[in-house]
Motif scaffolding. Sequence first.
Motif, PDB file in Angstrom:
ATOM      1  N   THR A   2      34.917   4.828 -15.551  1.00 52.41           N
ATOM      2  CA  THR A   2      33.234   3.444 -15.503  1.00 52.41           C
ATOM      3  C   THR A   2      31.809   3.901 -15.724  1.00 52.41           C
ATOM      4  O   THR A   2      32.430   4.054 -14.221  1.00 52.41           O
ATOM      5  CB  THR A   2      33.465   2.010 -15.315  1.00 52.41           C
ATOM      6  N   LEU A   4      28.579   2.345 -13.573  1.00 51.95           N
ATOM      7  CA  LEU A   4      27.911   0.575 -13.112  1.00 51.95           C
ATOM      8  C   LEU A   4      26.480   1.083 -12.611  1.00 51.95           C
ATOM      9  O   LEU A   4      26.044   1.532 -11.711  1.00 51.95           O
ATOM     10  CB  LEU A   4      28.805   0.151 -11.706  1.00 51.95           C
ATOM     11  N   ALA A 128      28.331  -7.810  -4.284  1.00 45.26           N
ATOM     12  CA  ALA A 128      29.561  -6.626  -4.456  1.00 45.26           C
ATOM     13  C   ALA A 128      30.695  -7.388  -5.392  1.00 45.26           C
ATOM     14  O   ALA A 128      31.126  -6.298  -6.643  1.00 45.26           O
ATOM     15  CB  ALA A 128      30.153  -5.714  -2.883  1.00 45.26           C
ATOM     16  N   ASP A 129      31.306  -8.455  -4.993  1.00 47.48           N
ATOM     17  CA  ASP A 129      31.989  -9.157  -5.810  1.00 47.48           C
ATOM     18  C   ASP A 129      31.255  -9.172  -7.187  1.00 47.48           C
ATOM     19  O   ASP A 129      32.446  -9.001  -8.162  1.00 47.48           O
ATOM     20  CB  ASP A 129      32.234 -10.574  -5.386  1.00 47.48           C
ATOM     21  N   LEU A 131      29.191  -7.503  -8.990  1.00 50.00           N
ATOM     22  CA  LEU A 131      29.129  -5.674  -9.358  1.00 50.00           C
ATOM     23  C   LEU A 131      30.633  -5.378  -9.571  1.00 50.00           C
ATOM     24  O   LEU A 131      30.722  -4.787 -11.558  1.00 50.00           O
ATOM     25  CB  LEU A 131      28.364  -4.561  -7.861  1.00 50.00           C
ATOM     26  N   ARG A 132      31.582  -5.549  -8.781  1.00 49.85           N
ATOM     27  CA  ARG A 132      33.071  -5.189  -9.566  1.00 49.85           C
ATOM     28  C   ARG A 132      33.121  -6.133 -10.327  1.00 49.85           C
ATOM     29  O   ARG A 132      33.678  -5.631 -12.025  1.00 49.85           O
ATOM     30  CB  ARG A 132      34.007  -5.504  -8.237  1.00 49.85           C
ATOM     31  N   GLU A 133      33.164  -7.294 -10.923  1.00 48.81           N
ATOM     32  CA  GLU A 133      33.527  -8.240 -11.701  1.00 48.81           C
ATOM     33  C   GLU A 133      32.186  -7.232 -13.020  1.00 48.81           C
ATOM     34  O   GLU A 133      33.135  -7.838 -14.412  1.00 48.81           O
ATOM     35  CB  GLU A 133      32.783  -9.891 -11.428  1.00 48.81           C
ATOM     36  N   ALA A 135      31.756  -4.793 -13.642  1.00 48.27           N
ATOM     37  CA  ALA A 135      31.872  -3.044 -13.912  1.00 48.27           C
ATOM     38  C   ALA A 135      33.626  -3.595 -14.834  1.00 48.27           C
ATOM     39  O   ALA A 135      33.562  -3.167 -15.475  1.00 48.27           O
ATOM     40  CB  ALA A 135      32.555  -2.376 -12.765  1.00 48.27           C
ATOM     41  N   ALA A 136      34.402  -4.532 -14.573  1.00 43.86           N
ATOM     42  CA  ALA A 136      35.955  -5.337 -14.767  1.00 43.86           C
ATOM     43  C   ALA A 136      35.491  -5.712 -16.128  1.00 43.86           C
ATOM     44  O   ALA A 136      35.959  -5.977 -17.273  1.00 43.86           O
ATOM     45  CB  ALA A 136      36.288  -5.861 -14.224  1.00 43.86           C
ATOM     46  N   VAL A 160      30.682  -1.664  -2.239  1.00 44.84           N
ATOM     47  CA  VAL A 160      31.454  -1.743  -3.427  1.00 44.84           C
ATOM     48  C   VAL A 160      31.950   0.021  -2.753  1.00 44.84           C
ATOM     49  O   VAL A 160      33.626  -0.216  -2.597  1.00 44.84           O
ATOM     50  CB  VAL A 160      30.750  -1.728  -4.475  1.00 44.84           C
ATOM     51  N   HIS A 184      33.687   4.646 -11.605  1.00 46.09           N
ATOM     52  CA  HIS A 184      34.675   5.030 -10.986  1.00 46.09           C
ATOM     53  C   HIS A 184      36.029   5.066 -11.712  1.00 46.09           C
ATOM     54  O   HIS A 184      35.634   5.023 -13.233  1.00 46.09           O
ATOM     55  CB  HIS A 184      35.264   3.148 -10.508  1.00 46.09           C
ATOM     56  N   TRP A 190      35.468   4.477  -6.418  1.00 41.56           N
ATOM     57  CA  TRP A 190      34.092   4.269  -6.968  1.00 41.56           C
ATOM     58  C   TRP A 190      33.427   5.703  -6.142  1.00 41.56           C
ATOM     59  O   TRP A 190      33.457   5.778  -5.323  1.00 41.56           O
ATOM     60  CB  TRP A 190      33.655   2.897  -5.743  1.00 41.56           C
TER      61      TRP A 190
END
Length: 209
Positions: A2, A4, A128-129, A131-133, A135-136, A160, A184, A190
Amino acid sequence: MTRLIVWRHGNTDWNAGSRVQGQTDVPLNDLGRQQAVDAAELLIKFKPDAIVASDLQRASDTAAALAALSGLSITFDKRLRERYFGAWQSLTMTEVAERFPAQYAAWKAGQEVGGEVETLEALGARVADALREAAASVPANGTVVVATHGAAARQGVARVLGWSMEQVRTLRALQNCHWIELTHDDDRGWQLATYNVGPFTERPSPPPV
């Protein structure tokens, strides 16, 4: 793998005047709009699967330049907003130094400022929350581009990656309309691929505030 892409917005008049924006909703200026177009022409080569942006117009309008090329819609996330600077917002950095000398000295040293200013810990955690969401939200081998703000990008990416505040201090300020690329995968987690990449800028950007 992935990918980002964390993309800082284009230039604003407040950037140009070293005025603290924080969460004040300041629009792009002519230079910023051109930077967004120039950057989008580079970012489209990554073949993004999704675009996510802060809802502040300098970030959302930056993202719109890439949306126009890609045909993708933009998902907005308030967690991607810039750091809240409280009473600093709308002041020039010279005025901040004069009115809040102790807070300004702490900011220059990369320390927590106190007062109404959002902590670096809180900023990093919320960005960060988001960004992770983001990416998911794309396939395992997909690419998502996230349009956000300078301090938000740096602190969110560091969180992250699991970096300490001391490591964050080694990064130079992210220039207007430049980006950070993270990748990732299940084996390596990451990783930082590139930092502060973007179109040519005629004049340097001030620190991200």
